[in-house]
Design a protein around this motif. Structure first.
Motif, PDB file in Angstrom:
ATOM      1  N   GLY A 147       0.757  -1.243   0.000  1.00  0.00           N
ATOM      2  CA  GLY A 147       0.000   0.000   0.000  1.00  0.00           C
ATOM      3  C   GLY A 147       0.787   1.293   0.000  1.00  0.00           C
ATOM      4  N   TYR A 148       2.117   1.217  -0.189  1.00  0.00           N
ATOM      5  CA  TYR A 148       2.926   2.445  -0.191  1.00  0.00           C
ATOM      6  C   TYR A 148       2.860   3.175  -1.544  1.00  0.00           C
ATOM      7  CZ  TYR A 148       5.021   0.596   4.082  1.00  0.00           C
ATOM      8  OH  TYR A 148       5.221   0.098   5.360  1.00  0.00           O
ATOM      9  N   ILE A 149       2.657   2.406  -2.602  1.00  0.00           N
ATOM     10  CA  ILE A 149       2.606   2.981  -3.942  1.00  0.00           C
ATOM     11  C   ILE A 149       1.465   2.336  -4.724  1.00  0.00           C
ATOM     12  CG2 ILE A 149       5.096   3.451  -4.024  1.00  0.00           C
ATOM     13  CD1 ILE A 149       5.407   0.963  -5.786  1.00  0.00           C
ATOM     14  N   MET A 150       1.108   2.942  -5.828  1.00  0.00           N
ATOM     15  CA  MET A 150       0.161   2.365  -6.762  1.00  0.00           C
ATOM     16  C   MET A 150       0.775   2.434  -8.160  1.00  0.00           C
ATOM     17  SD  MET A 150      -2.678   5.384  -7.364  1.00  0.00           S
ATOM     18  CE  MET A 150      -3.263   4.556  -8.845  1.00  0.00           C
ATOM     19  N   ALA A 151       0.247   1.665  -9.077  1.00  0.00           N
ATOM     20  CA  ALA A 151       0.805   1.613 -10.434  1.00  0.00           C
ATOM     21  C   ALA A 151      -0.297   1.770 -11.467  1.00  0.00           C
ATOM     22  CB  ALA A 151       1.546   0.297 -10.654  1.00  0.00           C
ATOM     23  N   LYS A 152       0.048   2.425 -12.552  1.00  0.00           N
ATOM     24  CA  LYS A 152      -0.840   2.547 -13.698  1.00  0.00           C
ATOM     25  C   LYS A 152      -0.107   2.045 -14.932  1.00  0.00           C
ATOM     26  CE  LYS A 152      -3.417   6.572 -11.991  1.00  0.00           C
ATOM     27  NZ  LYS A 152      -3.866   7.960 -12.307  1.00  0.00           N
ATOM     28  N   PRO A 153      -0.793   1.370 -15.834  1.00  0.00           N
ATOM     29  CA  PRO A 153      -0.123   0.859 -17.032  1.00  0.00           C
ATOM     30  C   PRO A 153       0.243   1.983 -17.993  1.00  0.00           C
ATOM     31  CG  PRO A 153      -2.480   0.461 -17.160  1.00  0.00           C
ATOM     32  CD  PRO A 153      -2.220   0.994 -15.786  1.00  0.00           C
ATOM     33  N   VAL A 154       1.412   1.854 -18.620  1.00  0.00           N
ATOM     34  CA  VAL A 154       1.838   2.770 -19.679  1.00  0.00           C
ATOM     35  C   VAL A 154       1.607   2.042 -20.997  1.00  0.00           C
ATOM     36  CG1 VAL A 154       3.752   4.045 -20.705  1.00  0.00           C
ATOM     37  CG2 VAL A 154       3.547   3.868 -18.208  1.00  0.00           C
ATOM     38  N   VAL A 155       0.719   2.574 -21.812  1.00  0.00           N
ATOM     39  CA  VAL A 155       0.325   1.908 -23.053  1.00  0.00           C
ATOM     40  C   VAL A 155       0.983   2.585 -24.250  1.00  0.00           C
ATOM     41  CG1 VAL A 155      -1.607   1.257 -24.530  1.00  0.00           C
ATOM     42  CG2 VAL A 155      -1.871   1.220 -22.038  1.00  0.00           C
ATOM     43  N   LYS A 156       1.624   1.779 -25.091  1.00  0.00           N
ATOM     44  CA  LYS A 156       2.226   2.280 -26.336  1.00  0.00           C
ATOM     45  C   LYS A 156       1.763   1.394 -27.484  1.00  0.00           C
ATOM     46  CE  LYS A 156       6.402   4.398 -24.406  1.00  0.00           C
ATOM     47  NZ  LYS A 156       7.904   4.415 -24.428  1.00  0.00           N
ATOM     48  N   ASN A 157       1.286   2.037 -28.533  1.00  0.00           N
ATOM     49  CA  ASN A 157       0.803   1.314 -29.716  1.00  0.00           C
ATOM     50  C   ASN A 157      -0.259   0.268 -29.354  1.00  0.00           C
ATOM     51  OD1 ASN A 157       2.666   2.727 -31.387  1.00  0.00           O
ATOM     52  ND2 ASN A 157       4.269   1.277 -30.794  1.00  0.00           N
ATOM     53  N   GLY A 158      -1.115   0.630 -28.403  1.00  0.00           N
ATOM     54  CA  GLY A 158      -2.206  -0.247 -28.028  1.00  0.00           C
ATOM     55  C   GLY A 158      -1.847  -1.373 -27.095  1.00  0.00           C
ATOM     56  N   LYS A 159      -0.586  -1.463 -26.677  1.00  0.00           N
ATOM     57  CA  LYS A 159      -0.149  -2.532 -25.788  1.00  0.00           C
ATOM     58  C   LYS A 159       0.497  -1.953 -24.532  1.00  0.00           C
ATOM     59  CE  LYS A 159       0.758  -5.846 -29.519  1.00  0.00           C
ATOM     60  NZ  LYS A 159       1.783  -6.737 -30.135  1.00  0.00           N
ATOM     61  N   ARG A 160       0.341  -2.674 -23.422  1.00  0.00           N
ATOM     62  CA  ARG A 160       0.977  -2.241 -22.184  1.00  0.00           C
ATOM     63  C   ARG A 160       2.486  -2.383 -22.318  1.00  0.00           C
ATOM     64  NH1 ARG A 160      -0.245  -5.555 -16.867  1.00  0.00           N
ATOM     65  NH2 ARG A 160       1.403  -6.840 -17.755  1.00  0.00           N
ATOM     66  N   ASP A 161       3.178  -1.285 -22.098  1.00  0.00           N
ATOM     67  CA  ASP A 161       4.637  -1.273 -22.261  1.00  0.00           C
ATOM     68  C   ASP A 161       5.348  -1.464 -20.920  1.00  0.00           C
ATOM     69  OD1 ASP A 161       7.068  -0.670 -23.954  1.00  0.00           O
ATOM     70  OD2 ASP A 161       7.221   0.978 -22.506  1.00  0.00           O
ATOM     71  N   THR A 162       4.854  -0.790 -19.899  1.00  0.00           N
ATOM     72  CA  THR A 162       5.434  -0.890 -18.558  1.00  0.00           C
ATOM     73  C   THR A 162       4.428  -0.311 -17.565  1.00  0.00           C
ATOM     74  OG1 THR A 162       7.376  -0.330 -17.197  1.00  0.00           O
ATOM     75  CG2 THR A 162       6.608   1.347 -18.741  1.00  0.00           C
ATOM     76  N   HIS A 163       4.862  -0.024 -16.344  1.00  0.00           N
ATOM     77  CA  HIS A 163       4.009   0.614 -15.353  1.00  0.00           C
ATOM     78  C   HIS A 163       4.615   1.943 -14.926  1.00  0.00           C
ATOM     79  CE1 HIS A 163       2.308  -3.492 -14.798  1.00  0.00           C
ATOM     80  NE2 HIS A 163       1.210  -2.799 -14.545  1.00  0.00           N
ATOM     81  N   SER A 164       3.747   2.838 -14.513  1.00  0.00           N
ATOM     82  CA  SER A 164       4.178   4.101 -13.946  1.00  0.00           C
ATOM     83  C   SER A 164       3.670   4.152 -12.510  1.00  0.00           C
ATOM     84  CB  SER A 164       3.617   5.278 -14.753  1.00  0.00           C
ATOM     85  OG  SER A 164       4.360   6.450 -14.523  1.00  0.00           O
ATOM     86  N   TYR A 165       4.564   4.466 -11.566  1.00  0.00           N
ATOM     87  CA  TYR A 165       4.244   4.376 -10.145  1.00  0.00           C
ATOM     88  C   TYR A 165       3.937   5.742  -9.545  1.00  0.00           C
ATOM     89  CZ  TYR A 165       6.228  -0.290 -10.641  1.00  0.00           C
ATOM     90  OH  TYR A 165       6.483  -1.567 -11.052  1.00  0.00           O
ATOM     91  N   PHE A 166       3.046   5.716  -8.515  1.00  0.00           N
ATOM     92  CA  PHE A 166       2.657   6.917  -7.804  1.00  0.00           C
ATOM     93  C   PHE A 166       2.613   6.642  -6.301  1.00  0.00           C
ATOM     94  CE2 PHE A 166       0.827   7.076 -11.997  1.00  0.00           C
ATOM     95  CZ  PHE A 166       1.065   8.379 -12.419  1.00  0.00           C
ATOM     96  N   LEU A 167       2.780   7.690  -5.538  1.00  0.00           N
ATOM     97  CA  LEU A 167       2.707   7.598  -4.084  1.00  0.00           C
ATOM     98  C   LEU A 167       1.247   7.469  -3.649  1.00  0.00           C
ATOM     99  CD1 LEU A 167       4.986   7.812  -1.927  1.00  0.00           C
ATOM    100  CD2 LEU A 167       4.353  10.220  -1.663  1.00  0.00           C
ATOM    101  N   THR A 168       0.995   6.668  -2.615  1.00  0.00           N
ATOM    102  CA  THR A 168      -0.340   6.554  -2.038  1.00  0.00           C
ATOM    103  C   THR A 168      -0.405   7.373  -0.742  1.00  0.00           C
ATOM    104  OG1 THR A 168       0.255   4.630  -0.712  1.00  0.00           O
ATOM    105  CG2 THR A 168      -0.612   4.216  -2.937  1.00  0.00           C
ATOM    106  N   ALA A 169      -1.591   7.424  -0.144  1.00  0.00           N
ATOM    107  CA  ALA A 169      -1.745   8.133   1.127  1.00  0.00           C
ATOM    108  C   ALA A 169      -0.857   7.506   2.202  1.00  0.00           C
ATOM    109  CB  ALA A 169      -3.206   8.100   1.564  1.00  0.00           C
ATOM    110  N   LYS A 170      -0.740   6.186   2.188  1.00  0.00           N
ATOM    111  CA  LYS A 170       0.126   5.512   3.157  1.00  0.00           C
ATOM    112  C   LYS A 170       1.583   5.880   2.925  1.00  0.00           C
ATOM    113  CE  LYS A 170       1.418   0.949   4.946  1.00  0.00           C
ATOM    114  NZ  LYS A 170       1.175  -0.527   4.890  1.00  0.00           N
ATOM    115  N   GLY A 171       1.978   5.918   1.654  1.00  0.00           N
ATOM    116  CA  GLY A 171       3.352   6.314   1.338  1.00  0.00           C
ATOM    117  C   GLY A 171       3.639   7.733   1.790  1.00  0.00           C
ATOM    118  N   MET A 172       2.664   8.629   1.599  1.00  0.00           N
ATOM    119  CA  MET A 172       2.827  10.024   2.015  1.00  0.00           C
ATOM    120  C   MET A 172       2.950  10.120   3.532  1.00  0.00           C
ATOM    121  SD  MET A 172       3.031  13.202   1.107  1.00  0.00           S
ATOM    122  CE  MET A 172       2.326  13.363  -0.537  1.00  0.00           C
TER     123      MET A 172
END
Length: 336
Positions: free
Chosen positions: A53-78
């Protein structure tokens, strides 16, 4: 099994996500796990931080396909950063999260920091720059790149074909915020470069700061090779013995083909360099008696020669992109 204690690296990752909002898996790997031969441990540790629960992830999509993930801080991480005294300002994790185009844009901006950090550069995020220079919170500035010799570059990034009002706003901010002496505008497409260049030339005489306009990839190459004054002098030394000039039209001279000449580079495509060149007129040349050896990239040479066609005391030397790339590959830098 949950993480019992966050490591120093875990805390540094959370702090980086607080400062820069987001990083992709490859960027996290290069920043914090580059000593590991594979990304497996990086992926595993990030999955643990996400699971707990320290971070969350969102998919990075390129050319219609998931390429990798992009991470963000959560309230717990903050809250973790606050409890450890790493951050003390009131902020909400949800305000740092991005999606869609804004996320891709942020990753492109953050890639500047990821690539240049091994070369001794630091980067202030946009919030830090706005706070230090008391800029409007709606300013389009993306951050401030601090070179190893402490020169600060305000950073703007233009993608696709920027709207006319966007270009006008960037120019207006640069004109207004002259406490930042150096700016670098990076363009990810030819259209962005052409559109900004046209407006910059029209407004150039009204701008007190020095503005470098470069394609995104070219800017990174130039900063890696001549990002400091020491590297600039090393480049000059390839053309002859270099001497620093305290009182002169340019800071350095070089003995080139048996003749003492001023030496100057404009690989940054800088308005400040062009301004200095324009002041060294034929009259000044007759007074000082020194030609100028100007080091320039091939793509900028024709335009520069046209601009200074009435300056016959300028000599031009082309610096190839391949030479700069070879210079990067020949160096060894410590791991991050």
């Amino acid at each position: 099994m949950k993480i019992k204690n966050l490591t120093e690296r875990d805390q540094n990752i959370l702090h980086a996500l607080y400062r820069f909002r987001t990083f992709t898996t490859p960027q996290i790997y290069r920043l914090f796990f580059s000593n590991n031969k594979t990304r497996d441990y990086c992926w595993q540790r990030m999955s643990y931080l996400k699971r707990d629960g320290y971070i969350m992830a969102k998919p990075v999509v390129k050319n219609g396909k998931r390429d990798t993930h992009s991470y963000f801080l959560t309230a717990k991480g903050m809250e973790t950063l606050k409890s450890k005294g790493i951050v003390d300002k009131t902020a909400f994790a949800k305000d740092l999260q991005l999606s869609g185009y804004r996320m891709i844009y942020a990753n492109l901006v953050n890639e500047i920091y990821v690539q240049l950090k091994p070369y001794g550069f630091e980067m202030w995020d946009s919030r830090q720059v706005k706070n230090i220079y008391e800029l409007d919170r709606n300013s389009l500035i993306q951050g401030c790149l601090v070179a190893p010799d402490q020169r600060e570059y305000g950073i703007y990034l233009l993608t696709a074909d920027p709207e006319e009002k966007t270009v006008a706003k960037v120019i207006s901010e640069i004109k207004k915020n002259f406490n930042i002496k150096y700016y670098m505008v990076l363009c990810s497409t030819p259209d962005a470069f052409t559109n900004f260049e046209r407006v910059l030339k029209y407004e150039e005489t009204r701008i007190r700061s020095s503005v470098s306009l470069l394609p995104y990839d070219d800017a990174l190459i130039v900063l890696k090779t001549i990002g400091t004054e020491e590297q600039r002098v090393a480049l000059y030394q390839k053309y002859g013995a270099v001497r620093n000039v305290e009182k002169g039209a340019f800071p350095y001279t070089v003995v080139h083909n048996g003749e003492v000449k001023y030496v100057c580079e404009n690989l940054h495509n800088s308005t400040g360099v062009r301004r200095r060149l324009s002041l060294y007129t034929s009259h000044e040349f007759k007074r000082e008696g020194r030609k100028v050896l100007l080091l320039i990239r091939k793509g900028f040479m024709q335009e520069l020669q046209e601009e200074f066609k009435h300056y016959p005391h300028f000599e031009y030397k082309i610096i190839l992109k391949s030479d700069l790339l070879d210079q990067i590959e020949s160096r060894e830098y410590p791991q991050i």
